[in-house]
Scaffold this motif. Structure first.
Motif, PDB file in Angstrom:
ATOM      1  N   HIS A  92      35.957  42.781  48.576  1.00  0.00           N
ATOM      2  CA  HIS A  92      35.602  42.553  47.172  1.00  0.00           C
ATOM      3  C   HIS A  92      35.805  41.107  46.733  1.00  0.00           C
ATOM      4  O   HIS A  92      36.728  40.435  47.176  1.00  0.00           O
ATOM      5  CB  HIS A  92      36.465  43.432  46.258  1.00  0.00           C
ATOM      6  CG  HIS A  92      36.209  44.883  46.412  1.00  0.00           C
ATOM      7  ND1 HIS A  92      37.128  45.739  46.948  1.00  0.00           N
ATOM      8  CD2 HIS A  92      35.121  45.633  46.112  1.00  0.00           C
ATOM      9  CE1 HIS A  92      36.626  46.956  46.966  1.00  0.00           C
ATOM     10  NE2 HIS A  92      35.405  46.914  46.474  1.00  0.00           N
ATOM     11  N   LEU A  93      34.949  40.698  45.805  1.00  0.00           N
ATOM     12  CA  LEU A  93      35.173  39.513  44.986  1.00  0.00           C
ATOM     13  C   LEU A  93      35.836  40.049  43.716  1.00  0.00           C
ATOM     14  O   LEU A  93      35.388  41.054  43.172  1.00  0.00           O
ATOM     15  CB  LEU A  93      33.851  38.845  44.612  1.00  0.00           C
ATOM     16  CG  LEU A  93      32.961  38.366  45.755  1.00  0.00           C
ATOM     17  CD1 LEU A  93      31.613  37.910  45.216  1.00  0.00           C
ATOM     18  CD2 LEU A  93      33.635  37.226  46.504  1.00  0.00           C
ATOM     19  N   ILE A  94      36.900  39.402  43.252  1.00  0.00           N
ATOM     20  CA  ILE A  94      37.644  39.902  42.097  1.00  0.00           C
ATOM     21  C   ILE A  94      37.745  38.805  41.045  1.00  0.00           C
ATOM     22  O   ILE A  94      38.216  37.701  41.330  1.00  0.00           O
ATOM     23  CB  ILE A  94      39.064  40.345  42.507  1.00  0.00           C
ATOM     24  CG1 ILE A  94      38.985  41.411  43.610  1.00  0.00           C
ATOM     25  CG2 ILE A  94      39.829  40.869  41.291  1.00  0.00           C
ATOM     26  CD1 ILE A  94      40.322  41.722  44.248  1.00  0.00           C
ATOM     27  N   CYS A  95      37.305  39.121  39.830  1.00  0.00           N
ATOM     28  CA  CYS A  95      37.396  38.163  38.727  1.00  0.00           C
ATOM     29  C   CYS A  95      38.831  38.124  38.211  1.00  0.00           C
ATOM     30  O   CYS A  95      39.392  39.153  37.824  1.00  0.00           O
ATOM     31  CB  CYS A  95      36.432  38.533  37.602  1.00  0.00           C
ATOM     32  SG  CYS A  95      36.536  37.383  36.206  1.00  0.00           S
ATOM     33  N   LYS A  96      39.421  36.931  38.196  1.00  0.00           N
ATOM     34  CA  LYS A  96      40.799  36.759  37.751  1.00  0.00           C
ATOM     35  C   LYS A  96      40.957  36.917  36.244  1.00  0.00           C
ATOM     36  O   LYS A  96      42.063  37.126  35.760  1.00  0.00           O
ATOM     37  CB  LYS A  96      41.303  35.379  38.164  1.00  0.00           C
ATOM     38  CG  LYS A  96      41.481  35.229  39.658  1.00  0.00           C
ATOM     39  CD  LYS A  96      41.749  33.813  40.094  1.00  0.00           C
ATOM     40  CE  LYS A  96      42.924  33.185  39.415  1.00  0.00           C
ATOM     41  NZ  LYS A  96      43.237  31.849  39.952  1.00  0.00           N
ATOM     42  N   GLU A  97      39.880  36.846  35.502  1.00  0.00           N
ATOM     43  CA  GLU A  97      39.956  36.965  34.053  1.00  0.00           C
ATOM     44  C   GLU A  97      39.826  38.425  33.607  1.00  0.00           C
ATOM     45  O   GLU A  97      40.683  38.936  32.902  1.00  0.00           O
ATOM     46  CB  GLU A  97      38.864  36.116  33.393  1.00  0.00           C
ATOM     47  CG  GLU A  97      38.870  36.173  31.876  1.00  0.00           C
ATOM     48  CD  GLU A  97      40.112  35.556  31.245  1.00  0.00           C
ATOM     49  OE1 GLU A  97      40.399  35.900  30.090  1.00  0.00           O
ATOM     50  OE2 GLU A  97      40.795  34.741  31.899  1.00  0.00           O
ATOM     51  N   CYS A  98      38.765  39.106  34.016  1.00  0.00           N
ATOM     52  CA  CYS A  98      38.506  40.461  33.520  1.00  0.00           C
ATOM     53  C   CYS A  98      38.838  41.554  34.527  1.00  0.00           C
ATOM     54  O   CYS A  98      38.903  42.728  34.168  1.00  0.00           O
ATOM     55  CB  CYS A  98      37.060  40.605  33.064  1.00  0.00           C
ATOM     56  SG  CYS A  98      35.843  40.525  34.409  1.00  0.00           S
TER      57      CYS A  98
END
Length: 141
Positions: A92-98
């Motif tokens: 996975h790519l994971i958004c650090k904000e949301c």
């Protein structure tokens, strides 16, 4: 994985089906992102005002053991998302904000190691952290 599959897995492994556990799974089916136990607790407190964070953690730990949710360590805190399901290997790519995730269907381990001699890999985890298009740093404010 969907709500029905998750609850069937719980029952097939001999665990009690409760309204709280159903609500917990419902929260994850409505979110395509990692959640903290505190975020889960906040979403459940309207329906279950006496619910403790310990109960949420115990159930998340059980759900992770049963493969209902996936967990990761991020910024010093354990976070969870509904298990993708299926047997297709991916990362996975994971958004650090949301906390939203995006599936990547290539495995960097193949390029790094290939098939190592004299060692059988049984599991690995590869996650890439950054910002999704909605949360790119210039949009964060």
């Amino acid at each position: 994985m969907n709500l029905h599959q998750a609850l069937n897995r719980l029952k097939s492994k001999g665990y009690k089906y409760t309204g709280k556990r159903e609500k917990l799974v419902q929260i994850f089916t409505g979110e395509d992102r990692y959640l903290t136990a505190k975020e889960v607790l906040e979403q459940m407190q309207g329906e279950y005002p006496g619910l403790s964070v310990d109960t949420v953690y115990r159930n998340l730990s059980l759900f992770e053991k049963l493969g209902i949710v996936e967990g990761t360590e991020w910024e010093g805190e354990r976070r969870y998302r509904l298990h993708c399901g299926g047997d297709h290997h991916h990362h996975h790519l994971i958004c650090k904000e949301c906390g939203r995730t995006r599936r990547i269907n290539v495995c960097p381990m193949d390029a790094i190691l290939g098939e190592p001699k004299d060692f059988m890999i049984t599991d690995h985890k590869f996650e890439i952290f950054g910002y999704c298009q909605r949360c790119e740093p210039e949009n964060i404010g």
